[in-house]
Write a protein that holds these residues in place. Structure first.
Motif: not given
Length: 336
Positions: A162, A166, A195-196, A198-200, A202-203, A233-234
């Motif tokens: 992660v 980032k 959840s993880l 979705k966060k990835a 977004m990047l 979100t993406c």
């Protein structure tokens, strides 16, 4: 659309910027007996495995610059994996062979109904730490690909993974992400995976996923509806692979269906990874990968080529061993 693959119009292959593939590298033991579970199975075939490793090999086979970043055991299986990647043309200087943990192993058999009997013995790949990363080589790379079958499962690898994503975002690198969901690994913890992932996403600048993964992560049925949800979100380019039906690619504003080619499929193992590798090989040849990914006409050509590479892999047994060279892809294109 021309039958000739992207990047070969002048009859020569470009090397392009460096792509670093981060994630798991392991041994898959496939039971060669049909309709049998792991209790009864006796005959197993050893194959190099791990989606990011497959992507790395695909880029190397096509003639691109690819490096693998991850960890295997300092044991015969780890040495086998290192040699396999090098033979595919990949750089292994960032592959750490761990003397304290054995190489991760997966045992798989197929039932008559298509269900898998699966046993995963996780080892060295889970223990990649910050001090194992060659920061200078990461800085020099233009593209980072993150494959997440095991990388997001637990620390220390998850935290490193992660953080690397980032940092790559902050440094303006082109980020590729494949959620590569495996129910056998996440089981009752699917919510954490979503959840993880979705966060990835977004990047990420480029995301490859299957229709099943799209439904799982978006929470809605149907490709169009799923893409609508994710693009809230993406901002990245999303490619939804549909096997022989081709690929739906979307940037949130434009969406198109890109066909594949017809082949006699023998083994689809590694086809999705070959698709990702082929796309990254091409976009690495562009002066600015992010600008190239925003050009949907160019993307259409690159996805068509990637579909072709994935289809070719389906005509052979295995993953890395089935990855084609650019010459083979060109020959197939001319003959089709």
């Amino acid at each position: 659309m021309s039958c000739l693959p992207y990047g070969t119009r002048k009859g020569e292959s470009k090397v392009g910027t460096s792509v670093i593939c981060i994630g798991e590298l392991l041994i898959d033991f496939f039971c060669t007996e049909t309709d049998i579970d792991l209790i009864e199975g006796k005959k197993f075939e050893k194959q190099a495995g791990g989606a990011p490793a497959n992507v790395c090999a695909a880029i190397g086979k096509l003639g691109g610059k690819a490096s693998f970043c991850g960890k295997a055991g300092k044991d015969p299986f780890g040495e086998f994996l290192k040699i396999t990647l090098e033979e595919a043309g990949a750089d292994t200087s960032m592959l750490v062979l761990d003397p304290d943990h054995k190489t991760s192993l997966a045992f798989v058999s197929l039932q008559a109904d298509g269900e898998r009997d699966f046993l995963f013995n996780r080892g060295a790949d889970a223990f990649l730490k910050e001090q194992d990363i060659d920061e200078e080589k990461i800085k020099q790379a233009g593209i980072l690909h993150f494959g997440s079958a095991t990388a997001l499962l637990e620390n220390p690898f998850r935290a490193v993974y992660v953080a690397m994503m980032k940092n790559a975002k902050n440094e303006g690198k082109f980020i590729s992400f494949d959620p590569n969901f495996r129910h056998d690994l996440w089981k009752t913890n699917t919510g954490k995976f979503i959840s993880l992932a979705k966060k990835a996403m977004m990047l990420a600048d480029f995301i490859k996923m299957s229709a099943d993964e799209l439904e799982l992560i978006s929470g809605v049925k149907g490709v169009s509806a799923g893409l609508e949800v994710l693009h809230k979100t993406c901002n990245g380019l999303i490619a939804v692979t549909l096997g022989s039906a081709g690929t739906i690619v979307s940037n949130g504003k434009e969406r198109m269906a890109v066909p594949s080619i017809k082949v006699q499929s023998i083994d689809s193992t590694g086809a999705g990874d070959a698709f990702v590798g082929a796309f990254l090989y091409q976009i690495a040849n562009e002066e600015n990968p992010k600008i190239a990914a925003a050009d949907m006409e160019l993307v259409k050509k690159m996805i068509f080529f990637s579909n072709r590479v994935g289809a070719i892999v389906c005509t052979k047994i295995g993953a890395i061993s089935a990855m084609p060279s650019l010459k083979i892809v060109n020959q197939e294109a001319v003959s089709s």
